[in-house]
Design a protein around this motif. Sequence first.
Motif, PDB file in Angstrom:
ATOM      1  N   ASP A  52     -20.291  14.709  11.859  1.00  0.00           N
ATOM      2  CA  ASP A  52     -19.287  13.581  11.863  1.00  0.00           C
ATOM      3  C   ASP A  52     -18.461  13.347  10.702  1.00  0.00           C
ATOM      4  N   TYR A  53     -18.363  14.493   9.798  1.00  0.00           N
ATOM      5  CA  TYR A  53     -17.745  14.498   8.637  1.00  0.00           C
ATOM      6  C   TYR A  53     -16.751  15.862   8.390  1.00  0.00           C
ATOM      7  N   ASN A  54     -17.597  16.944   8.424  1.00  0.00           N
ATOM      8  CA  ASN A  54     -16.898  18.407   8.096  1.00  0.00           C
ATOM      9  C   ASN A  54     -16.210  18.869   9.097  1.00  0.00           C
ATOM     10  N   SER A  55     -16.749  19.004  10.466  1.00  0.00           N
ATOM     11  CA  SER A  55     -15.978  19.442  11.340  1.00  0.00           C
ATOM     12  C   SER A  55     -16.484  19.205  12.720  1.00  0.00           C
ATOM     13  N   VAL A  56     -15.835  19.053  13.748  1.00  0.00           N
ATOM     14  CA  VAL A  56     -16.245  19.090  15.204  1.00  0.00           C
ATOM     15  C   VAL A  56     -17.415  19.918  15.712  1.00  0.00           C
ATOM     16  N   VAL A  57     -17.178  21.061  15.023  1.00  0.00           N
ATOM     17  CA  VAL A  57     -18.332  22.163  15.302  1.00  0.00           C
ATOM     18  C   VAL A  57     -19.748  21.305  14.802  1.00  0.00           C
ATOM     19  N   ALA A  58     -19.620  21.157  13.388  1.00  0.00           N
ATOM     20  CA  ALA A  58     -20.944  20.670  12.817  1.00  0.00           C
ATOM     21  C   ALA A  58     -21.578  19.356  13.765  1.00  0.00           C
ATOM     22  N   THR A  59     -20.680  18.523  13.990  1.00  0.00           N
ATOM     23  CA  THR A  59     -20.908  17.115  14.855  1.00  0.00           C
ATOM     24  C   THR A  59     -21.818  17.918  16.225  1.00  0.00           C
ATOM     25  N   PHE A  60     -21.095  18.526  16.947  1.00  0.00           N
ATOM     26  CA  PHE A  60     -21.689  19.086  18.287  1.00  0.00           C
ATOM     27  C   PHE A  60     -22.818  20.035  17.943  1.00  0.00           C
ATOM     28  N   CYS A  61     -22.945  20.788  17.026  1.00  0.00           N
ATOM     29  CA  CYS A  61     -24.300  21.764  16.717  1.00  0.00           C
ATOM     30  C   CYS A  61     -25.167  20.849  16.368  1.00  0.00           C
ATOM     31  N   TYR A  62     -25.181  19.744  15.522  1.00  0.00           N
ATOM     32  CA  TYR A  62     -26.060  18.886  15.232  1.00  0.00           C
ATOM     33  C   TYR A  62     -26.735  17.902  16.783  1.00  0.00           C
ATOM     34  N   LYS A  63     -25.545  17.599  17.295  1.00  0.00           N
ATOM     35  CA  LYS A  63     -26.040  16.695  18.617  1.00  0.00           C
ATOM     36  C   LYS A  63     -26.753  17.670  19.529  1.00  0.00           C
ATOM     37  N   VAL A  64     -26.350  18.860  19.865  1.00  0.00           N
ATOM     38  CA  VAL A  64     -26.827  19.796  20.741  1.00  0.00           C
ATOM     39  C   VAL A  64     -28.249  19.966  20.522  1.00  0.00           C
ATOM     40  N   ALA A  65     -28.550  20.525  19.341  1.00  0.00           N
ATOM     41  CA  ALA A  65     -29.759  20.757  18.758  1.00  0.00           C
ATOM     42  C   ALA A  65     -30.730  19.614  18.744  1.00  0.00           C
ATOM     43  N   ARG A 123     -27.999  27.419  14.530  1.00  0.00           N
ATOM     44  CA  ARG A 123     -29.676  27.573  13.985  1.00  0.00           C
ATOM     45  C   ARG A 123     -29.789  26.782  12.905  1.00  0.00           C
ATOM     46  N   CYS A 124     -28.843  26.440  11.865  1.00  0.00           N
ATOM     47  CA  CYS A 124     -29.481  25.439  10.866  1.00  0.00           C
ATOM     48  C   CYS A 124     -29.552  24.092  11.390  1.00  0.00           C
ATOM     49  N   TYR A 125     -29.223  23.704  12.522  1.00  0.00           N
ATOM     50  CA  TYR A 125     -29.544  22.243  13.014  1.00  0.00           C
ATOM     51  C   TYR A 125     -30.571  22.090  13.654  1.00  0.00           C
ATOM     52  N   ILE A 126     -31.555  23.231  13.898  1.00  0.00           N
ATOM     53  CA  ILE A 126     -32.609  23.113  14.600  1.00  0.00           C
ATOM     54  C   ILE A 126     -33.740  22.373  13.636  1.00  0.00           C
ATOM     55  N   SER A 127     -34.543  21.604  14.276  1.00  0.00           N
ATOM     56  CA  SER A 127     -35.606  21.027  13.499  1.00  0.00           C
ATOM     57  C   SER A 127     -36.852  21.893  12.925  1.00  0.00           C
ATOM     58  N   GLU A 128     -37.198  22.113  11.831  1.00  0.00           N
ATOM     59  CA  GLU A 128     -38.077  23.074  11.250  1.00  0.00           C
ATOM     60  C   GLU A 128     -39.508  22.948  12.034  1.00  0.00           C
ATOM     61  N   ASP A 129     -39.730  21.694  12.557  1.00  0.00           N
ATOM     62  CA  ASP A 129     -41.044  21.772  13.300  1.00  0.00           C
ATOM     63  C   ASP A 129     -40.853  22.421  14.868  1.00  0.00           C
ATOM     64  N   HIS A 130     -39.722  23.127  15.121  1.00  0.00           N
ATOM     65  CA  HIS A 130     -39.733  23.692  16.245  1.00  0.00           C
ATOM     66  C   HIS A 130     -40.517  24.916  16.336  1.00  0.00           C
ATOM     67  N   TYR A 131     -40.636  25.467  15.173  1.00  0.00           N
ATOM     68  CA  TYR A 131     -41.447  26.833  14.631  1.00  0.00           C
ATOM     69  C   TYR A 131     -42.914  26.213  14.216  1.00  0.00           C
ATOM     70  N   PRO A 132     -43.829  27.141  14.275  1.00  0.00           N
ATOM     71  CA  PRO A 132     -43.836  28.434  15.003  1.00  0.00           C
ATOM     72  C   PRO A 132     -43.919  28.313  16.482  1.00  0.00           C
TER      73      PRO A 132
END
Length: 388
Positions: free
Chosen positions: A154-167, A258-267
């Motif tokens: 919601d600041y830098n780009s539509v890509v950042a917004t969409f990645c965050y929301k989908v992830a 990948r950078c928007y995936i929650s760290e608790d997704h792993y392992p």
Amino acid sequence: MVSRMVNKTEKHKIGITGQAGFVGSHLHTTLSLREDVELIPFERSFFEDMEALSQFVSNCDTVVHLAALNRHEDQNVIYKTNIKLVDELIKACENATVSPHIIFSSSSQESRDNLYGASKKEGKEKFMAWAGKSEGKFTSLTIPNVFGPFGRPDYNSVVATFCYKVANGETPTIINDGEVGLIYINDLIKVFIDTIFGEQEVAELGENSFGVDIAPNHFVKVSRILELLNKYKSDYLQNGIFPNLDDYFQKSLFNTFRCYISEDHYPVKYTEHTDPRGSFVEISRTETSGQFSYSTTVPGITRGNHFHTRKAERFAVIKGKARIQLRKIGTENVINYYLDGKEPAYVDMPIWYTHNITNIGDEELITLFWINEPYNPEDADTYFENVE
């Protein structure tokens, strides 16, 4: 068209205003990998302290001016803030009687009827006037829409917004399904660095002033971006399948996602198929090429402590006990994952995260690795930095 060359016999001293921002942090981190660069620290508070700002510019051969306000409910605040930052930087150079090469991040919105675009256009004109009456150099980079890892939703780009929301399980809304011109952050950073070292072709704008109009290198419909992200969610996030990374845009978008995936997704634990003969585990499914390898590690030994800027990589523990550690470059927070071969599992390594794996058990550790590029010693994309 002209090009300028920089003397490379000494370390080039570079300061970046706005170095904590999206573009600034990528530029700062990439430059930190070079042995011919000395980075001059910058803090936003310098703009409220003329003595500190003057000292900052006096230490720099090149100042990359990225600090700016992009969004605010009051457009006048954006305009006044951005003009003030330019004025303060010029004043600091005059106070310190120095004339560094100033590189300015302008915008393709310069020609649009809004106050953000006006602040960029007038800021460029102010720097050109300064360069014309001083011995300084000024280069304006007109930047298109940028995307890449660690952008603010919601600041830098539509890509950042969409990645965050989908992830994160949200459903993005397409307001206008037009074609968007984009440049990946790594490609933009290369233009900045080439400009710093006189390796970028530039156009003359005036006395001691130059310009680069950076063209997008991807033109993609918004709906196509969302289609790919939803595929990454279903294939990769939910089923661990790597997408096709042979296409440069898709690899760039995937590394951003990948950078928007929650760290608790792993392992992520594997599905183990067992019968009287033993067990079977599928390590990795991919729609792309790559290299598989494995290592054995004796107790107490750590491997890794390096990071990549473009490669996708998976660590799969199939025997023994391991601790996998990750830390985003430029931060101090260390993420710890504990894996046991009795329940085979994997962790994927995001780009710009230094990582390692340690045998914390009493027996030999066996780890399988997959990476999307076969190792090339001439272009290894491997940079060593301890996690801790």
